[in-house]
Design an enzyme around this catalytic site. Structure first.
Site, short mmCIF file in Angstrom:
data_model
loop_
_atom_site.label_atom_id
_atom_site.label_comp_id
_atom_site.label_asym_id
_atom_site.label_seq_id
_atom_site.Cartn_x
_atom_site.Cartn_y
_atom_site.Cartn_z
N GLU A 1 2.77 -5.88 8.55
CA GLU A 1 3.17 -4.49 8.29
C GLU A 1 4.30 -4.07 9.22
OE1 GLU A 1 1.53 0.07 8.67
OE2 GLU A 1 0.03 -1.51 8.34
N SER B 1 -10.32 -5.03 4.17
CA SER B 1 -10.01 -6.15 3.28
C SER B 1 -11.24 -6.96 2.89
CB SER B 1 -8.99 -7.08 3.95
OG SER B 1 -7.82 -6.39 4.30
N THR C 1 -0.15 1.66 10.17
CA THR C 1 -1.23 2.42 9.54
C THR C 1 -2.63 1.95 9.95
OG1 THR C 1 -1.34 0.97 7.59
CG2 THR C 1 0.20 2.84 7.49
N HIS D 1 2.68 -8.46 13.35
CA HIS D 1 1.85 -8.12 12.20
C HIS D 1 2.76 -7.93 10.98
CE1 HIS D 1 -0.77 -5.81 9.51
NE2 HIS D 1 -1.77 -6.37 10.16
N CYS E 1 -3.80 5.31 8.36
CA CYS E 1 -4.29 5.62 7.02
C CYS E 1 -5.72 6.16 7.05
CB CYS E 1 -4.18 4.40 6.12
SG CYS E 1 -5.53 3.24 6.21
N CYS F 1 0.85 -1.19 0.00
CA CYS F 1 0.00 0.00 0.00
C CYS F 1 0.89 1.25 0.00
CB CYS F 1 -0.90 0.00 1.22
SG CYS F 1 -1.85 1.53 1.41
N SER G 1 -5.76 -6.42 11.24
CA SER G 1 -5.63 -5.43 12.31
C SER G 1 -6.76 -4.40 12.26
CB SER G 1 -4.28 -4.71 12.21
OG SER G 1 -4.17 -3.70 13.18
#
Length: 324
Positions: free
Chosen positions: A142, A283, A181, A140, A211, A112, A240
């Site tokens: 990310e 998602s 994010t 996680h 985000c 992303c 998440s």
């Protein structure tokens, strides 16, 4: 144990229920982009196309791409030589594209752009000789990807205010903070406040790292939860942003349940529920939202209302390899 409610054949026999559907909900621009990258890669290269880690955290989406010819793996050494590979939307450590280059693999990065922005911020803080405090959830993807942008020992992960209190940096240490994010907006604000209080000279990003889609979906839940007896959140247990929507609802005083899709709903949950809130993590596709609405309508006479808190118009560009 209560017997499950049976679908009624007469609308008159169905108890009424008000359904408050949050908007925005579901897919964000980063998820749309990541899925399109895999689909276009399949068109360009033909099956199979390998994907490192789930492209997004949703089984329905992953299974759909798998049926089209995507093969999901956890590590790059599972990808054969000369096979195309896509990196997931969550981002990867620097070592992954470096290894792909070393092997001569044709890869597409579906990270992303908002996660990539955090990666660039981490590099800039490292260049400025600042130690980075990263607010996120251990394990996680990310977080693993972001911490993998800088040498080991140059970034410290914190998950709670208590973790901040345990930090023992010297008063004159040059520090910066960044955040995952997909965190809770409110919880992250508390952690950032604790960091700024303990380390007044700590440097933060000019703009919020959480985000826009995560913030918007949490704000939308805050609108539907107070007027609901129960909130259903469509999403995955490893997502998440979906887990945060459950937490936001519960902080509003409303019980929330995370479901993957309609089949997960226990009809006994609806006993005594006059108003049901419904949302979906970033998602989760809209098809699953409609599937849930249809399932509820088998048991109850649904009066549907969509509460719009903001309009999203964000679109992210595809990698050049897919547009040239």
């Amino acid at each position: 144990m209560n017997a499950p409610l049976q679908p009624s054949h007469s609308a008159a026999e169905k108890p009424p229920i008000t359904l408050l559907i949050a908007a925005p909900r579901g897919f964000c621009a980063g998820v749309d982009r990541a899925i399109e990258i895999v689909e276009r890669a399949l068109e360009r290269y033909g099956a199979p196309v390998y994907v490192r880690h789930e492209i997004v955290h949703n089984k329905y989406v992953v299974d759909g791409l798998r049926q089209k010819g995507a093969i999901f793996v956890e590590e790059l050494d599972e990808v054969p030589d000369n096979a195309p590979v896509v990196f997931s939307a969550h981002g990867v450590p620097k070592a992954v594209p470096e290894e792909a280059d070393r092997r001569g693999l044709d890869y597409l990065d579906a990270t992303c752009p908002l996660v990539s922005k955090v990666h660039r911020q981490a590099e800039r803080q490292l260049e400025a000789d600042r130690h980075i405090v990263f607010v996120g959830h251990k394990g996680h993807p990310e977080v693993i990807g972001t911490m993998g942008q800088v040498p080991e020992g140059t970034m410290t992960l914190v998950e709670t205010v208590e973790d901040v209190e345990a930090l023992d940096f010297a008063e004159d240490d040059a520090l910066a903070f960044l955040t995952q994010t997909t965190l809770s907006v409110d919880d992250t604000a508390e952690i950032v406040d604790a960091l700024r209080t303990k380390f007044p000279h700590i440097v933060g990003p000019k703009a919020e790292d959480i985000c826009y889609a995560t913030s918007n979906r949490q704000a939308a839940v805050k609108q539907i939860a107070p007027g609901s007896d129960l909130v259903l959140v469509i999403g995955a247990g490893n997502s998440s942003n979906s887990l945060r929507l459950v937490e936001v609802s519960e902080k509003c005083g409303t019980n929330a349940k995370l479901i993957r899709r309609a089949a997960d709903i226990d009809p006994t949950w609806l006993e005594g529920v006059g108003t049901l809130g419904l949302t979906a993590g970033a998602s989760a596709p809209e098809e699953l939202v409609r599937e849930v609405v249809d399932k509820i309508a088998e048991w109850r006479e649904v009066e549907e209302h969509t509460l719009v808190t903001t309009e999203e118009k964000m679109v992210f560009k595809l990698p050049r390899q897919l547009t040239q």
